[in-house]
Design a protein around this motif. Sequence first.
Motif, mmCIF file in Angstrom:
data_model
loop_
_atom_site.group_PDB
_atom_site.id
_atom_site.type_symbol
_atom_site.label_atom_id
_atom_site.label_comp_id
_atom_site.label_asym_id
_atom_site.label_seq_id
_atom_site.Cartn_x
_atom_site.Cartn_y
_atom_site.Cartn_z
ATOM 1 N N ALA A 47 9.893 66.880 11.915
ATOM 2 C CA ALA A 47 9.971 67.529 13.225
ATOM 3 C C ALA A 47 8.621 67.497 13.940
ATOM 4 C CB ALA A 47 10.460 68.971 13.062
ATOM 5 N N VAL A 48 7.550 67.754 13.191
ATOM 6 C CA VAL A 48 6.204 67.710 13.784
ATOM 7 C C VAL A 48 5.866 66.295 14.240
ATOM 8 C CG1 VAL A 48 3.742 67.980 13.294
ATOM 9 C CG2 VAL A 48 5.369 69.694 12.476
ATOM 10 N N ALA A 49 6.220 65.294 13.413
ATOM 11 C CA ALA A 49 5.953 63.898 13.772
ATOM 12 C C ALA A 49 6.724 63.503 15.026
ATOM 13 C CB ALA A 49 6.319 62.982 12.606
ATOM 14 N N ALA A 50 7.974 63.958 15.141
ATOM 15 C CA ALA A 50 8.783 63.646 16.317
ATOM 16 C C ALA A 50 8.183 64.263 17.580
ATOM 17 C CB ALA A 50 10.213 64.148 16.114
ATOM 18 N N PHE A 51 7.696 65.509 17.452
ATOM 19 C CA PHE A 51 7.076 66.170 18.609
ATOM 20 C C PHE A 51 5.811 65.433 19.057
ATOM 21 C CE2 PHE A 51 3.810 69.139 20.126
ATOM 22 C CZ PHE A 51 4.427 69.599 21.291
ATOM 23 N N LEU A 52 4.961 65.076 18.091
ATOM 24 C CA LEU A 52 3.722 64.377 18.439
ATOM 25 C C LEU A 52 4.004 63.014 19.051
ATOM 26 C CD1 LEU A 52 1.522 65.227 15.309
ATOM 27 C CD2 LEU A 52 1.340 66.188 17.611
ATOM 28 N N THR A 53 5.024 62.319 18.515
ATOM 29 C CA THR A 53 5.371 61.006 19.051
ATOM 30 C C THR A 53 5.862 61.112 20.484
ATOM 31 O OG1 THR A 53 5.986 60.262 16.821
ATOM 32 C CG2 THR A 53 6.784 58.958 18.675
#
Length: 255
Positions: free
Chosen positions: A113-119
Amino acid sequence: MHFTVLAKLSWALGSVMNIALLLVITLRARWRQFPVLTTWLAFLSVRSILLFALYLDGSSLWYTRIWMAGLFPDFVLQLCLVLEIARIVLRPTGTWVRDARGYFFAAGIAGIAVAAFLTWYVSPLASSARRVWEIRSNWFTSLVICELFVVMSMTANRLGLGWRNHVMAVGQTLTAWSGVMVVKTAIQSFPATQHFYGQLDQIRQVTYAAAACWLMLQLWRDEPERRPISPDLSEYILALHRRVEYDLRRLDAPQ
């Protein structure tokens, strides 16, 4: 669609490394332990050959289509590779260690979820839509791989689980390469680096070639034999086993 001589050489180097690593895994029968790794390398080899053939044919449209179509399978296979490593580490006896699965998957979902937000937050200024999604997909994939491996390592250390040499080699190599990709992709996201996009992209191929060479060396060698259990530990396990048997007999005895 045009590639520099350096880009072509790095492309060819990456393809050769994939095939060589796949050959080592086949000759040393490591595919039995790492079926997902074997499948991923086979996929990369076939895709690279197909893309190169389309490049030589000048089929720019189909080159883009095949490249875009390969992004999702590539990510899924890398994700499955992390899960394969986790399965070996966190299931040493064939079943999940208590609390390992829940902790790993809960932390892993949070990391994705964090990776998706940053992307989604990153807005790279690239020369084409293909390059924008290339930067974003590389960023997302690399972040997820790094985060999941960190979570897996923390889970293993928290539960006192050991690593085997080949598993450690695959995990560390994949994480190191993904870490370099995270830094490289972050740099490419800045507008000032757009003129050096091609040169920065060579980092991926060179780093991957070095990682493949290291992994070939590690997978070619046999794992060292496990050290025998010390006499003190063996005696402790035997005494514990006797104690459990004694307690079970007391529970089964008629009251």
